[in-house]
Structures are given as structure tokens and as C-alpha cells.
Motif scaffolding. Structure first.
Motif, PDB file in Angstrom:
ATOM      1  N   SER A   1       0.822  -1.217   0.000  1.00  0.00           N
ATOM      2  CA  SER A   1       0.000   0.000   0.000  1.00  0.00           C
ATOM      3  C   SER A   1       0.856   1.267   0.000  1.00  0.00           C
ATOM      4  CB  SER A   1      -0.916   0.023   1.228  1.00  0.00           C
ATOM      5  OG  SER A   1      -1.721  -1.133   1.264  1.00  0.00           O
ATOM      6  N   THR A   2       2.104   1.154   0.457  1.00  0.00           N
ATOM      7  CA  THR A   2       2.985   2.324   0.557  1.00  0.00           C
ATOM      8  C   THR A   2       3.924   2.464  -0.629  1.00  0.00           C
ATOM      9  OG1 THR A   2       4.857   1.230   1.678  1.00  0.00           O
ATOM     10  CG2 THR A   2       3.016   1.957   3.070  1.00  0.00           C
ATOM     11  N   PHE A   3       3.941   1.467  -1.522  1.00  0.00           N
ATOM     12  CA  PHE A   3       4.896   1.493  -2.638  1.00  0.00           C
ATOM     13  C   PHE A   3       4.478   2.549  -3.659  1.00  0.00           C
ATOM     14  CE2 PHE A   3       6.052  -3.337  -2.209  1.00  0.00           C
ATOM     15  CZ  PHE A   3       6.526  -3.094  -0.926  1.00  0.00           C
ATOM     16  N   LYS A   4       5.447   3.298  -4.113  1.00  0.00           N
ATOM     17  CA  LYS A   4       5.182   4.413  -5.021  1.00  0.00           C
ATOM     18  C   LYS A   4       4.437   3.969  -6.279  1.00  0.00           C
ATOM     19  CE  LYS A   4       7.477   8.462  -6.951  1.00  0.00           C
ATOM     20  NZ  LYS A   4       8.768   9.121  -7.218  1.00  0.00           N
ATOM     21  N   ASN A   5       4.839   2.828  -6.836  1.00  0.00           N
ATOM     22  CA  ASN A   5       4.193   2.339  -8.056  1.00  0.00           C
ATOM     23  C   ASN A   5       3.335   1.100  -7.796  1.00  0.00           C
ATOM     24  OD1 ASN A   5       5.456   4.335  -9.735  1.00  0.00           O
ATOM     25  ND2 ASN A   5       7.357   3.169  -9.535  1.00  0.00           N
ATOM     26  N   GLY A   6       2.897   0.952  -6.560  1.00  0.00           N
ATOM     27  CA  GLY A   6       2.104  -0.232  -6.203  1.00  0.00           C
ATOM     28  C   GLY A   6       0.679  -0.183  -6.723  1.00  0.00           C
ATOM     29  N   GLY A   7       0.189   1.016  -7.067  1.00  0.00           N
ATOM     30  CA  GLY A   7      -1.151   1.161  -7.626  1.00  0.00           C
ATOM     31  C   GLY A   7      -2.279   1.158  -6.612  1.00  0.00           C
ATOM     32  N   MET A   8      -1.944   0.987  -5.326  1.00  0.00           N
ATOM     33  CA  MET A   8      -3.013   0.882  -4.328  1.00  0.00           C
ATOM     34  C   MET A   8      -3.670   2.230  -4.020  1.00  0.00           C
ATOM     35  SD  MET A   8      -3.351  -2.270  -3.916  1.00  0.00           S
ATOM     36  CE  MET A   8      -4.466  -2.376  -2.523  1.00  0.00           C
ATOM     37  N   ASP A   9      -2.996   3.311  -4.408  1.00  0.00           N
ATOM     38  CA  ASP A   9      -3.607   4.636  -4.218  1.00  0.00           C
ATOM     39  C   ASP A   9      -4.873   4.787  -5.054  1.00  0.00           C
ATOM     40  OD1 ASP A   9      -1.868   4.484  -6.470  1.00  0.00           O
ATOM     41  OD2 ASP A   9      -1.903   6.662  -6.665  1.00  0.00           O
ATOM     42  N   GLN A  10      -4.957   4.009  -6.160  1.00  0.00           N
ATOM     43  CA  GLN A  10      -6.137   4.050  -7.027  1.00  0.00           C
ATOM     44  C   GLN A  10      -7.220   3.055  -6.594  1.00  0.00           C
ATOM     45  OE1 GLN A  10      -6.251   6.342  -9.631  1.00  0.00           O
ATOM     46  NE2 GLN A  10      -4.366   7.023  -8.622  1.00  0.00           N
ATOM     47  N   VAL A  11      -6.869   2.148  -5.664  1.00  0.00           N
ATOM     48  CA  VAL A  11      -7.782   1.073  -5.266  1.00  0.00           C
ATOM     49  C   VAL A  11      -8.377   1.303  -3.879  1.00  0.00           C
ATOM     50  CG1 VAL A  11      -7.936  -1.414  -4.772  1.00  0.00           C
ATOM     51  CG2 VAL A  11      -6.591  -0.619  -6.723  1.00  0.00           C
TER      52      VAL A  11
ATOM     53  N   ALA B   1       2.361   1.018  11.649  1.00  0.00           N
ATOM     54  CA  ALA B   1       2.049   2.452  11.727  1.00  0.00           C
ATOM     55  C   ALA B   1       2.282   3.150  10.391  1.00  0.00           C
ATOM     56  CB  ALA B   1       2.896   3.104  12.823  1.00  0.00           C
ATOM     57  N   LEU B   2       3.291   2.711   9.646  1.00  0.00           N
ATOM     58  CA  LEU B   2       3.565   3.309   8.332  1.00  0.00           C
ATOM     59  C   LEU B   2       2.468   2.963   7.333  1.00  0.00           C
ATOM     60  CD1 LEU B   2       7.399   2.532   8.107  1.00  0.00           C
ATOM     61  CD2 LEU B   2       6.336   4.747   8.619  1.00  0.00           C
ATOM     62  N   VAL B   3       1.996   1.720   7.406  1.00  0.00           N
ATOM     63  CA  VAL B   3       0.878   1.307   6.547  1.00  0.00           C
ATOM     64  C   VAL B   3      -0.365   2.115   6.912  1.00  0.00           C
ATOM     65  CG1 VAL B   3      -0.600  -0.621   5.839  1.00  0.00           C
ATOM     66  CG2 VAL B   3       1.833  -1.027   6.307  1.00  0.00           C
ATOM     67  N   ALA B   4      -0.601   2.260   8.216  1.00  0.00           N
ATOM     68  CA  ALA B   4      -1.769   3.002   8.687  1.00  0.00           C
ATOM     69  C   ALA B   4      -1.739   4.453   8.198  1.00  0.00           C
ATOM     70  CB  ALA B   4      -1.838   2.956  10.212  1.00  0.00           C
ATOM     71  N   ASP B   5      -0.571   5.075   8.266  1.00  0.00           N
ATOM     72  CA  ASP B   5      -0.439   6.469   7.805  1.00  0.00           C
ATOM     73  C   ASP B   5      -0.855   6.609   6.346  1.00  0.00           C
ATOM     74  OD1 ASP B   5       0.461   7.448  10.213  1.00  0.00           O
ATOM     75  OD2 ASP B   5       2.589   7.278   9.706  1.00  0.00           O
ATOM     76  N   LYS B   6      -0.374   5.682   5.519  1.00  0.00           N
ATOM     77  CA  LYS B   6      -0.634   5.765   4.077  1.00  0.00           C
ATOM     78  C   LYS B   6      -2.100   5.469   3.767  1.00  0.00           C
ATOM     79  CE  LYS B   6       2.102   6.588   1.391  1.00  0.00           C
ATOM     80  NZ  LYS B   6       2.414   7.900   0.726  1.00  0.00           N
ATOM     81  N   VAL B   7      -2.655   4.447   4.397  1.00  0.00           N
ATOM     82  CA  VAL B   7      -4.062   4.105   4.158  1.00  0.00           C
ATOM     83  C   VAL B   7      -4.970   5.246   4.634  1.00  0.00           C
ATOM     84  CG1 VAL B   7      -5.923   2.486   4.720  1.00  0.00           C
ATOM     85  CG2 VAL B   7      -3.626   1.614   4.228  1.00  0.00           C
ATOM     86  N   ALA B   8      -4.639   5.844   5.775  1.00  0.00           N
ATOM     87  CA  ALA B   8      -5.412   6.985   6.279  1.00  0.00           C
ATOM     88  C   ALA B   8      -5.389   8.129   5.275  1.00  0.00           C
ATOM     89  CB  ALA B   8      -4.851   7.444   7.627  1.00  0.00           C
ATOM     90  N   ASP B   9      -4.227   8.346   4.697  1.00  0.00           N
ATOM     91  CA  ASP B   9      -4.063   9.401   3.696  1.00  0.00           C
ATOM     92  C   ASP B   9      -4.959   9.139   2.482  1.00  0.00           C
ATOM     93  OD1 ASP B   9      -2.846  11.711   2.612  1.00  0.00           O
ATOM     94  OD2 ASP B   9      -1.479  10.466   1.436  1.00  0.00           O
ATOM     95  N   TYR B  10      -4.956   7.884   1.998  1.00  0.00           N
ATOM     96  CA  TYR B  10      -5.783   7.527   0.838  1.00  0.00           C
ATOM     97  C   TYR B  10      -7.272   7.713   1.121  1.00  0.00           C
ATOM     98  CZ  TYR B  10      -1.657   5.108  -1.136  1.00  0.00           C
ATOM     99  OH  TYR B  10      -0.422   4.790  -1.635  1.00  0.00           O
ATOM    100  N   LEU B  11      -7.669   7.456   2.369  1.00  0.00           N
ATOM    101  CA  LEU B  11      -9.090   7.503   2.718  1.00  0.00           C
ATOM    102  C   LEU B  11      -9.531   8.865   3.246  1.00  0.00           C
ATOM    103  CD1 LEU B  11      -9.564   4.001   4.431  1.00  0.00           C
ATOM    104  CD2 LEU B  11     -10.179   4.670   2.112  1.00  0.00           C
ATOM    105  N   GLY B  12      -8.572   9.771   3.390  1.00  0.00           N
ATOM    106  CA  GLY B  12      -8.913  11.090   3.912  1.00  0.00           C
ATOM    107  C   GLY B  12      -9.329  11.059   5.369  1.00  0.00           C
ATOM    108  N   LEU B  13      -8.742  10.129   6.121  1.00  0.00           N
ATOM    109  CA  LEU B  13      -9.041   9.996   7.539  1.00  0.00           C
ATOM    110  C   LEU B  13      -7.846  10.426   8.371  1.00  0.00           C
ATOM    111  CD1 LEU B  13     -10.673   6.433   7.610  1.00  0.00           C
ATOM    112  CD2 LEU B  13     -11.870   8.620   7.755  1.00  0.00           C
TER     113      LEU B  13
END
Length: 256
Positions: free
Chosen positions: A178-188, A222-234
Motif C-alpha cells: 500500500s505504501t509502494f510508489k508504483n504499487g497502484g493501491m492509491d487508485q484502489v 504504523a507506516l501502513v496506517a499512515d498511508k491508508v489513512a491518507d488515501y481515505l482522507g481519515l
């Protein structure tokens, strides 16, 4: 937070396992769930549970990469352990065509056997599916309406695949990819059912940015949580609360 998938009983942690757990606690990771691999990993996994009984929680299962000619003997041992004591889930189980395609039919048989064990013992399943997500969705579909529950660990699929999984009432484990720059999860991730996402590390593998290439550990949840929170606007706090409630609903339903 709960790291729902970490192999910290492996030799990668022999030098500093206690410090790894201390760092996880310092980051707010209160529980670390331990998926089994095969007969060779059981003793070290259970030793870790004994040392940290309110932090480390073991599962019992057979990893698809350990499904070989002797898989039936391995599964007999899994069943023996399930009859002997309580485990949190059946896992890590699943399918994998990345490393070796030799035992594909055996993997599917082992998958179904472990699904049946999960239903018998009223436990969730923790699914590994590397390069086999559609095939694995089909396997789970065979159990629709039977009450099977669980998580697709290390989810890196599409929005459509995520929708199929959550519509079956299964969860999605989000980790380092989820944190990888080209992982594509930001779109998912923004399009996934929020009530079905949980956090994981898969330690020592799939280390999140900015530590890619180094050993992964539960503190990095915690790093995964930060990125997922960012994607979800939480906020991070809201994301922690959401994913912890989801993980508790799946793995600790009696504590509700």
C-alpha cells in the motif's frame, strides 16, 4: 492497532525479537497475529505465544508453498492441533502460482480441506493468493452460504476484485505494498469497503516505504496506517480505530 499478519517467530528475528515487540508496542501495535507456515514453524510460534500471551496470537494452517507430496500428512497435523487447543484462525493457507506450479491441484485440495476445518471449528481463514486471486475467489465462492469467513491477506488486487471479496463478507489485509510508489493501491484503496479493511505487515517480508529492502517488523504497521489513512482522507486515529474494530470483529468476535 493490530498487526494481523506477522511471522516474527522466524529466524530473521532471533537476535532482537524482544526489542521488535517493544518497538511495536511503542508504536501502538497492541496485538500481533501469527500465521503458521507448516510443521517446521509450530514450535517456535507457540513458544512466542507462551512468552507474550496477551500480544502474540497463533493460527494453525498449511501455507500453499509448503503443499508438496506429503501435504495430507501436514494437514493431519494441522487437524490434530486444532483438536488439541484453541487457535485464532486457520492460516496461513491459500494458493500460489508465483514460485512453483507443480502442486496446483494439491493446493486446491488443501485449500478446500482447510476451509472445511474452518467451518468445523468456527474459525476464520487467512488466505495467501499470489498470482491466483481470481482462482482463489472462485474457490471461496464454493463456500458461499456456508458461513465461511476470513481475510485475503496482502490484498493488491483491483477495485472489482476487492468488491467481489467484500461482497462475500471477507476482509482485505492491507500491508507494505500500500505504501509502494508504483504499487497502484492509491487508485484502489479509496474505493474499498472501509468496514472490511485490516492492517498487516507480513513481517519479515514486504517492508513498507521508506524501509523497502530491509527486514519488516510489526512496528511498521504504523507506516501502513499512515498511508491508508491518507488515501481515505481519515486521521491516523480514525483509521486506527476503524481497522482495529474490523480486526476484532473478524478475529476476536467474543470480545465484542
Amino acid at each position: 492497532m493490530i498487526d494481523t499478519h506477522a511471522h516474527i517467530y522466524l529466524e530473521h528475528f532471533n537476535e532482537d525479537r524482544d526489542e521488535v515487540i517493544e518497538r511495536a508496542l511503542a508504536q501502538g501495535v497492541k496485538k500481533i497475529l501469527l500465521p503458521n507456515i507448516d510443521s517446521s514453524s509450530i514450535d517456535s510460534m507457540l513458544d512466542l505465544e507462551e512468552k507474550y500471551p496477551d500480544i502474540c496470537y497463533p493460527m494453525m494452517g498449511l501455507h500453499p508453498c509448503s503443499v508438496k507430496e506429503d501435504f495430507e500428512k501436514e494437514l493431519e497435523l494441522v487437524e490434530e492441533w486444532l483438536n488439541k487447543r484453541k487457535f485464532l484462525a486457520i492460516g496461513e493457507m491459500g494458493t500460489d502460482l508465483y514460485w512453483d506450479k507443480t502442486f496446483w491441484e494439491e493446493q486446491k485440495t488443501a485449500f478446500r480441506i482447510q476451509c472445511d476445518l474452518a467451518l468445523k471449528h468456527d474459525l476464520p481463514i487467512v488466505i495467501h493468493c499470489r498470482e491466483t486471486i481470481d482462482e482463489t475467489i472462485d474457490l471461496v465462492t464454493e463456500y458461499e452460504d456456508k458461513g465461511l469467513k476470513g481475510v485475503f491477506h496482502c490484498f493488491t488486487g483491483s477495485v472489482e476484485q476487492g468488491k467481489k471479496i467484500t461482497e462475500m463478507d471477507f476482509y482485505l489485509g492491507l500491508g507494505g505494498v500500500s505504501t509502494f510508489k508504483n504499487g497502484g493501491m492509491d487508485q484502489v484503496i479509496p474505493h474499498l469497503d472501509r468496514s472490511k479493511i485490516i492492517l498487516e505487515t507480513d513481517s519479515p517480508y514486504l517492508t513498507p516505504a521508506p524501509h523497502r529492502g530491509k527486514r519488516n517488523e510489526p512496528a511498521y504497521t504504523a507506516l501502513v496506517a499512515d498511508k491508508v489513512a491518507d488515501y481515505l482522507g481519515l486521521s491516523k486515529e480514525a483509521l486506527d480505530e476503524l481497522t482495529t474494530a474490523n480486526a476484532n470483529a473478524l478475529f476476536f468476535p467474543s470480545e465484542k
